[in-house]
Design an enzyme around this catalytic site. Structure first.
Site, PDB file in Angstrom:
ATOM      1  N   ARG A 123       0.810  -1.234   0.000  1.00  0.00           N
ATOM      2  CA  ARG A 123       0.000   0.000   0.000  1.00  0.00           C
ATOM      3  C   ARG A 123       0.830   1.264   0.000  1.00  0.00           C
ATOM      4  NH1 ARG A 123      -2.761  -3.334   3.602  1.00  0.00           N
ATOM      5  NH2 ARG A 123      -4.665  -4.192   2.686  1.00  0.00           N
ATOM      6  N   LYS A 144       2.637  11.657 -10.712  1.00  0.00           N
ATOM      7  CA  LYS A 144       1.736  10.794 -11.476  1.00  0.00           C
ATOM      8  C   LYS A 144       2.481   9.527 -11.870  1.00  0.00           C
ATOM      9  CE  LYS A 144      -1.544  13.719 -13.952  1.00  0.00           C
ATOM     10  NZ  LYS A 144      -1.999  13.956 -15.348  1.00  0.00           N
ATOM     11  N   GLU A 186       8.789  19.167 -24.289  1.00  0.00           N
ATOM     12  CA  GLU A 186       8.164  19.451 -22.978  1.00  0.00           C
ATOM     13  C   GLU A 186       8.900  20.589 -22.260  1.00  0.00           C
ATOM     14  OE1 GLU A 186       5.299  17.956 -21.994  1.00  0.00           O
ATOM     15  OE2 GLU A 186       5.302  15.885 -22.762  1.00  0.00           O
ATOM     16  N   LYS A 228       7.054  23.053 -13.753  1.00  0.00           N
ATOM     17  CA  LYS A 228       6.171  21.930 -13.436  1.00  0.00           C
ATOM     18  C   LYS A 228       5.910  21.893 -11.932  1.00  0.00           C
ATOM     19  CE  LYS A 228       4.328  17.621 -14.232  1.00  0.00           C
ATOM     20  NZ  LYS A 228       4.518  16.360 -14.945  1.00  0.00           N
ATOM     21  N   GLU A 238      -4.693  17.437  -9.616  1.00  0.00           N
ATOM     22  CA  GLU A 238      -5.255  17.742 -10.932  1.00  0.00           C
ATOM     23  C   GLU A 238      -6.738  18.075 -10.875  1.00  0.00           C
ATOM     24  OE1 GLU A 238      -4.333  14.829 -13.949  1.00  0.00           O
ATOM     25  OE2 GLU A 238      -4.310  16.394 -15.466  1.00  0.00           O
ATOM     26  N   ARG A 242      -3.601  22.408 -12.990  1.00  0.00           N
ATOM     27  CA  ARG A 242      -2.699  21.429 -13.591  1.00  0.00           C
ATOM     28  C   ARG A 242      -3.026  21.139 -15.054  1.00  0.00           C
ATOM     29  NH1 ARG A 242       0.084  16.567 -10.069  1.00  0.00           N
ATOM     30  NH2 ARG A 242       1.131  15.586 -11.810  1.00  0.00           N
ATOM     31  N   ASN A 246      -1.313  20.446 -20.134  1.00  0.00           N
ATOM     32  CA  ASN A 246      -1.756  19.732 -21.328  1.00  0.00           C
ATOM     33  C   ASN A 246      -1.690  20.574 -22.597  1.00  0.00           C
ATOM     34  OD1 ASN A 246      -2.328  17.247 -20.097  1.00  0.00           O
ATOM     35  ND2 ASN A 246      -4.253  18.063 -19.302  1.00  0.00           N
ATOM     36  N   HIS A 249      -1.449  18.929 -25.960  1.00  0.00           N
ATOM     37  CA  HIS A 249      -1.610  17.487 -25.775  1.00  0.00           C
ATOM     38  C   HIS A 249      -2.914  16.946 -26.340  1.00  0.00           C
ATOM     39  CE1 HIS A 249       1.960  17.705 -23.328  1.00  0.00           C
ATOM     40  NE2 HIS A 249       1.893  16.426 -23.011  1.00  0.00           N
ATOM     41  N   HIS A 253      -2.151  13.962 -28.493  1.00  0.00           N
ATOM     42  CA  HIS A 253      -2.588  12.588 -28.201  1.00  0.00           C
ATOM     43  C   HIS A 253      -3.386  12.012 -29.359  1.00  0.00           C
ATOM     44  CE1 HIS A 253      -2.241  13.153 -23.544  1.00  0.00           C
ATOM     45  NE2 HIS A 253      -1.134  12.675 -24.060  1.00  0.00           N
ATOM     46  N   HIS A 266       6.250  11.119 -28.552  1.00  0.00           N
ATOM     47  CA  HIS A 266       5.317  11.979 -27.830  1.00  0.00           C
ATOM     48  C   HIS A 266       5.636  13.469 -28.036  1.00  0.00           C
ATOM     49  CE1 HIS A 266       2.574  13.347 -24.719  1.00  0.00           C
ATOM     50  NE2 HIS A 266       3.573  13.912 -24.052  1.00  0.00           N
TER      51      HIS A 266
HETATM   52  N1  LIG Z   1       4.224  10.682 -15.042  1.00  0.00           N
HETATM   53  C1  LIG Z   1       4.162  11.763 -15.784  1.00  0.00           C
HETATM   54  O1  LIG Z   1       3.819  12.851 -15.316  1.00  0.00           O
HETATM   55  C2  LIG Z   1       4.547  11.672 -17.235  1.00  0.00           C
HETATM   56  C3  LIG Z   1       4.714  12.837 -17.986  1.00  0.00           C
HETATM   57  C4  LIG Z   1       5.117  12.695 -19.298  1.00  0.00           C
HETATM   58  C5  LIG Z   1       5.325  11.442 -19.845  1.00  0.00           C
HETATM   59  N2  LIG Z   1       5.152  10.341 -19.077  1.00  0.00           N
HETATM   60  C6  LIG Z   1       5.385   9.004 -19.617  1.00  0.00           C
HETATM   61  O2  LIG Z   1       6.759   8.921 -19.963  1.00  0.00           O
HETATM   62  C7  LIG Z   1       6.913   7.909 -20.962  1.00  0.00           C
HETATM   63  C8  LIG Z   1       7.868   8.410 -21.993  1.00  0.00           C
HETATM   64  O3  LIG Z   1       9.108   8.723 -21.358  1.00  0.00           O
HETATM   65  P1  LIG Z   1      10.479   8.683 -22.157  1.00  0.00           P
HETATM   66  O4  LIG Z   1      10.356   9.480 -23.387  1.00  0.00           O
HETATM   67  O5  LIG Z   1      11.537   9.016 -21.187  1.00  0.00           O
HETATM   68  O6  LIG Z   1      10.513   7.162 -22.641  1.00  0.00           O
HETATM   69  P2  LIG Z   1      11.398   5.911 -22.257  1.00  0.00           P
HETATM   70  O7  LIG Z   1      11.501   5.740 -20.808  1.00  0.00           O
HETATM   71  O8  LIG Z   1      10.833   4.776 -23.033  1.00  0.00           O
HETATM   72  O9  LIG Z   1      12.840   6.283 -22.840  1.00  0.00           O
HETATM   73  C9  LIG Z   1      13.006   6.448 -24.229  1.00  0.00           C
HETATM   74  C10 LIG Z   1      14.054   5.479 -24.792  1.00  0.00           C
HETATM   75  O10 LIG Z   1      15.341   5.910 -24.401  1.00  0.00           O
HETATM   76  C11 LIG Z   1      16.054   4.848 -23.747  1.00  0.00           C
HETATM   77  N3  LIG Z   1      16.891   5.511 -22.785  1.00  0.00           N
HETATM   78  C12 LIG Z   1      16.488   6.125 -21.650  1.00  0.00           C
HETATM   79  N4  LIG Z   1      17.506   6.755 -21.073  1.00  0.00           N
HETATM   80  C13 LIG Z   1      18.587   6.529 -21.856  1.00  0.00           C
HETATM   81  C14 LIG Z   1      19.925   6.966 -21.791  1.00  0.00           C
HETATM   82  N5  LIG Z   1      20.349   7.791 -20.842  1.00  0.00           N
HETATM   83  N6  LIG Z   1      20.770   6.523 -22.735  1.00  0.00           N
HETATM   84  C15 LIG Z   1      20.341   5.741 -23.742  1.00  0.00           C
HETATM   85  N7  LIG Z   1      19.069   5.330 -23.876  1.00  0.00           N
HETATM   86  C16 LIG Z   1      18.213   5.746 -22.938  1.00  0.00           C
HETATM   87  C17 LIG Z   1      14.998   3.948 -23.244  1.00  0.00           C
HETATM   88  O11 LIG Z   1      15.452   2.623 -23.071  1.00  0.00           O
HETATM   89  C18 LIG Z   1      13.927   4.048 -24.319  1.00  0.00           C
HETATM   90  O12 LIG Z   1      14.250   3.188 -25.362  1.00  0.00           O
HETATM   91  C19 LIG Z   1       5.522   7.609 -21.475  1.00  0.00           C
HETATM   92  O13 LIG Z   1       5.115   6.343 -20.998  1.00  0.00           O
HETATM   93  C20 LIG Z   1       4.647   8.696 -20.873  1.00  0.00           C
HETATM   94  O14 LIG Z   1       3.332   8.257 -20.616  1.00  0.00           O
HETATM   95  C21 LIG Z   1       4.765  10.438 -17.785  1.00  0.00           C
HETATM   96 ZN   LIG Z   2       3.529  15.268 -22.393  1.00  0.00          ZN
END
Ligand SMILES: NC(=O)c1ccc[n+]([C@@H]2O[C@H](COP(=O)([O-])OP(=O)(O)OC[C@H]3O[C@@H](n4cnc5c(N)ncnc54)[C@H](O)[C@@H]3O)[C@@H](O)[C@H]2O)c1
Ligand SMILES: [Zn+2]
Ligand SMILES: NC(=O)c1ccc[n+]([C@@H]2O[C@H](COP(=O)([O-])OP(=O)(O)OC[C@H]3O[C@@H](n4cnc5c(N)ncnc54)[C@H](O)[C@@H]3O)[C@@H](O)[C@H]2O)c1
Ligand SMILES: [Zn+2]
Lengths: 367, 367
Positions: A123, A144, A186, A228, A238, A242, A246, A249, A253, A266
């Site tokens: 939990r 999030k 972003e 942020k 949210e 917040r 978006n 977005h 999306h 993205h």
């Molecule tokens: N929680 C939130 O508030 C929030 C906000 C925005 C996005 N997200 C989420 O984030 C995700 C996307 O994040 P992302 O773009 O970081 O994707 P990701 O974590 O998939 O990383 C992108 C790619 O880069 C590689 N990688 C990561 N760090 C590396 C490094 N230092 N060197 C070499 N390769 C590396 C990963 O293995 C992957 O292939 C989505 O699932 C999205 O929904 C969440």
């Molecule tokens: Zn985003």
């Protein structure tokens, strides 16, 4: 090294940004109340593991921590309940208890997944983020966390704030160029919704950012996280403000969905979306530079500024109508009113959005 | 109709206890802020569905609510991630949004499962409990929700408080006798840890409770919920005081594990466990009546007061050592110091527990 507090009352936490932080993990963990008496679980993906897992594990072990590790396949499909189940098994086998922490070493995928494991294990146990992508400056602030359901993204999750965030800029050197550009979308967004000066700075420093200049990157990520954090501090769960996060977005999306996930990154999709929002803003009375500056800065960051014609406007509109931001029949949009300022406008006519989507196909490519 | 508030600041909520409440669901939902504009999902199990689902659905529909329903197989195995996934699909198909509520109609299994769906769907939506077992007077107060992992019970979950709890005593009439007795164990536990007068009342009214006398049941559930609410109000996230709710549970959980889940009902196992704790209390200086009264009240409720010899003491001790209450090497036990009073004792010698387990096998059966 830069330090920043995310102010959320008793859930406040610091973000450290700098080069070589991974060497100091153990002392920072200790400083922020991560117990050496309970085992840790470090979660990462197979790309990140190659570069940084051994270093992190030995940093922790040399610093007196007991830590197990779990490596998931890289990519969005790891954000699943199946992976939650197998990471929970790992946590149990490693003997994690209520005073343990889960450490997310990676991008947004690892952060969201490991964060939800931490939110639900017994939990809720402690959670540390070690972001390794530029995009993760966004995902590591705000708490999030989520996994995907076959029918919807991020639909099973929680609000679970980390204890601390350690952003080692050195890790960004190995990031693929397309992920660098996508992450910058972003960063620019955080300027566009909150901080005109920072947008000007991005306009002047885009080349340094693309070249992964450590000083420029450190500043940009610090500013992005600060915006942020400011927004999230005012609206942790949210309920209102917040929503401005978006910007771009809603269209973004829809593009991701219509193109098929993985086609657009993205950041690429929301870059096009932010240009759409800028056009909408100008139509509704914002000064013309809202459009020209938005377009120029995103273009300089190597992001797409035109919607390829092959994507059907009807399909995009249909995907948009399923977006949850269209609550209870009203069409809500985040609309820029000036550079660095947006409003939450609940009265946007759907036909106006359709026009904008069509116009996005007529944009010139970025020179 | 009795009404009781669980005081948790902005997460406070009321519990209504009385006969025929199911007919008034819609007006109580409305009174407590459940919106008619967003669809609801009623979750129940296949036993409870037979008796009460149609009634609940038409109460809601006649009261102007839109509600879908989902029926899971009855029994502990429905508290799984697979069921979380399929209920999330149901919620999506029914169009649940952030203002929707999930309604748990059933015992502790349905409450824990549906509660975790509500806690995680879109990172948390509203949740209403309609308990239909006596044991659920316990599970519906305090906000603990969870599913099981193949390796551990209740290991994936959240703290997620309901908006309101509607306890219709009429539904208890169809409860199997063994579930009635098992549920009474937690009622008595609430007296033993907090309220000596209520223990005396149970001693004098056990027969009425077993006969499901509505007035007696209403009073007992009101008192049981009140004690749990008082404890939880002082320690929402289980950092201290809340541990007293585990009276009898350390031995009880070990018995459940060793016997194989399903062999003992939960209440049966903790009844034996509470007698063990009472014996331990007397050894450590509590008056002799701690043991005699505990034993008499549980016996009158038709609960086992002797540990059958076939269960191996070593196996029980081993199962106990894996119990998470044995944090960081210290053996912590909830020990009665008088009827209605317990202490959290962190210094209990394991060999003393072993003696107690052996003695539990020598108890006389209840006459
Ligand atoms: N929680 C939130 O508030 C929030 C906000 C925005 C996005 N997200 C989420 O984030 C995700 C996307 O994040 P992302 O773009 O970081 O994707 P990701 O974590 O998939 O990383 C992108 C790619 O880069 C590689 N990688 C990561 N760090 C590396 C490094 N230092 N060197 C070499 N390769 C590396 C990963 O293995 C992957 O292939 C989505 O699932 C999205 O929904 C969440
Ligand atoms: Zn985003
Ligand atoms: N969340 C908490 O704080 C908490 C506290 C204690 C127990 N629990 C959980 O509660 C669960 C046990 O709860 P339970 O004993 O209510 O089990 P249950 O929900 O399985 O109900 C017991 C049986 O009675 C049937 N039933 C329920 N209501 C009925 C009715 N009115 N008429 C006829 N049949 C009916 C059910 O179908 C089931 O077969 C366990 O999973 C336990 O972990 C949770
Ligand atoms: Zn119990």
């Amino acid at each position: 090294m830069r330090e920043l507090m995310v102010n959320l009352g008793e859930r406040s936490y610091p973000i450290y940004i700098g080069e070589g932080i991974l060497n100091d993990i153990a002392s920072l963990f200790d400083k922020h109340g991560i117990s050496r008496k309970s085992p840790l679980l470090v979660v990462t993906d197979d790309h990140v593991a190659q570069h940084y897992l051994n270093g992190v594990m030995s940093s922790l072990q040399n610093g007196g921590y007991t830590a197990a590790s779990a490596v998931v396949p890289s990519g969005e499909s790891s954000k699943s309940l199946a992976m939650l189940e197998s990471l929970t098994a790992k946590a149990l086998e490693a003997g994690l208890d209520r005073k343990s922490a889960i450490v997310a070493l990676g991008g947004g995928v690892v952060g969201d997944l490991a964060g939800f494991v931490a939110a639900s294990y017994m939990r809720g146990i402690r959670f540390v983020q070690i972001p390794t992508t530029i995009l993760a400056h966004d995902s590591s602030v705000g708490g999030k966390v989520a996994v995907n359901h076959p029918l919807a993204k991020n639909i099973i999750g929680a609000f679970h704030q980390p204890e601390l965030v350690l952003y080692d800029l050195s890790t960004l050197q190995s990031l693929p160029a397309r992920d660098v550009r996508s992450g910058l979308a972003e960063v620019v967004k955080h300027g566009l919704i909150w901080d005109a000066e920072f947008v000007t700075w991005c306009d002047n420093n885009a080349e340094k950012l693309l070249a992964l200049d450590a000083e420029a990157l450190g500043y940009a990520l610090y500013k992005g996280c600060s915006v942020k954090a400011a927004v999230v501090s005012q609206d942790e769960r949210e309920n209102g403000l917040r929503a401005i996060l978006n910007l771009g977005h809603t269209i973004g999306h829809a593009l991701e969905a219509v193109a098929g996930y993985g086609e657009f990154q993205h950041g690429e999709a929301i870059a096009i979306g932010m240009i759409g929002s800028a056009k909408l803003g100008v139509r509704l009375g914002a000064p013309e530079d809202v459009y020209t500056v938005t377009r120029r800065v995103l273009g300089k960051c190597g992001l797409p500024v035109r919607l390829p014609e092959q994507y059907d406007t009807d399909a995009i509109m249909k995907a948009m109508m399923h977006d949850k931001k269209f609550g209870e029949g009203t069409v809500t949009f985040i609309v820029p009113t000036a550079i660095g300022k947006v409003e939450i406008n609940k009265q946007i006519d759907v036909t106006m959005i359709r026009d904008i989507v069509n116009e996005l196909k007529q944009e010139a490519d970025w020179a």
